[in-house]
Design a protein around this motif. Structure first.
Motif, mmCIF file in Angstrom:
data_model
loop_
_atom_site.group_PDB
_atom_site.id
_atom_site.type_symbol
_atom_site.label_atom_id
_atom_site.label_comp_id
_atom_site.label_asym_id
_atom_site.label_seq_id
_atom_site.Cartn_x
_atom_site.Cartn_y
_atom_site.Cartn_z
ATOM 1 N N THR A 141 31.156 -63.169 53.814
ATOM 2 C CA THR A 141 31.162 -63.991 52.757
ATOM 3 C C THR A 141 31.143 -65.325 53.297
ATOM 4 O O THR A 141 31.924 -65.726 54.502
ATOM 5 C CB THR A 141 32.694 -63.913 52.119
ATOM 6 N N LYS A 166 32.247 -69.119 53.639
ATOM 7 C CA LYS A 166 33.388 -69.725 53.403
ATOM 8 C C LYS A 166 33.421 -71.279 53.509
ATOM 9 O O LYS A 166 34.114 -72.191 53.023
ATOM 10 C CB LYS A 166 34.680 -69.077 54.117
ATOM 11 N N ASN A 224 31.344 -68.949 49.025
ATOM 12 C CA ASN A 224 31.757 -67.726 48.356
ATOM 13 C C ASN A 224 30.922 -66.593 47.892
ATOM 14 O O ASN A 224 31.361 -65.764 47.115
ATOM 15 C CB ASN A 224 32.549 -68.188 47.024
ATOM 16 N N THR A 229 28.825 -63.500 48.217
ATOM 17 C CA THR A 229 29.311 -62.207 49.429
ATOM 18 C C THR A 229 27.882 -61.228 49.681
ATOM 19 O O THR A 229 27.342 -61.133 48.542
ATOM 20 C CB THR A 229 30.470 -61.355 48.932
ATOM 21 N N LYS A 236 30.163 -67.448 62.807
ATOM 22 C CA LYS A 236 31.447 -66.937 62.451
ATOM 23 C C LYS A 236 32.481 -67.992 62.146
ATOM 24 O O LYS A 236 33.342 -67.276 61.241
ATOM 25 C CB LYS A 236 32.066 -65.978 64.002
ATOM 26 N N HIS A 237 32.182 -69.125 62.367
ATOM 27 C CA HIS A 237 33.181 -70.002 61.949
ATOM 28 C C HIS A 237 33.032 -70.671 60.468
ATOM 29 O O HIS A 237 33.605 -71.295 60.045
ATOM 30 C CB HIS A 237 33.002 -71.164 62.988
ATOM 31 N N THR A 252 33.559 -65.130 56.527
ATOM 32 C CA THR A 252 34.715 -63.891 56.912
ATOM 33 C C THR A 252 33.900 -62.880 56.646
ATOM 34 O O THR A 252 32.976 -62.465 55.927
ATOM 35 C CB THR A 252 35.724 -64.204 55.807
ATOM 36 N N GLU A 307 34.326 -58.477 56.341
ATOM 37 C CA GLU A 307 35.317 -57.464 56.051
ATOM 38 C C GLU A 307 34.417 -56.129 56.177
ATOM 39 O O GLU A 307 33.435 -56.017 56.175
ATOM 40 C CB GLU A 307 35.627 -57.222 54.626
#
Length: 58
Positions: free
Chosen positions: A7, A9, A32, A34, A51-52, A55, A57
């Motif tokens: 996602t 962010k 936002n 995904t 990666k910064h 996110t 999952e």
């Protein structure tokens, strides 16, 4: 193989061109949003570059 959800962010504005291209290659264009990808070494490497900004999952 396992799948991961990535996602977006944080915005890609004022980011280096390689990070913008990596987000585009992952299919992340808007905040936002995904996307699901297979957890291959290539995809995990792309996620590590941004990666910064994202996110993840499992």
């Amino acid at each position: 193989m396992a799948t991961i959800k990535v996602t977006l962010k944080r915005s890609s504005i004022k980011r280096p061109k390689n990070q913008k291209r990596t987000l585009e290659a992952l299919g992340l264009t808007k905040l936002n949003k995904t996307v699901e990808h297979e957890a291959t070494p290539q995809i995990l490497g792309m996620v590590a570059v941004v990666k910064h900004l994202v996110t993840v999952e499992e």
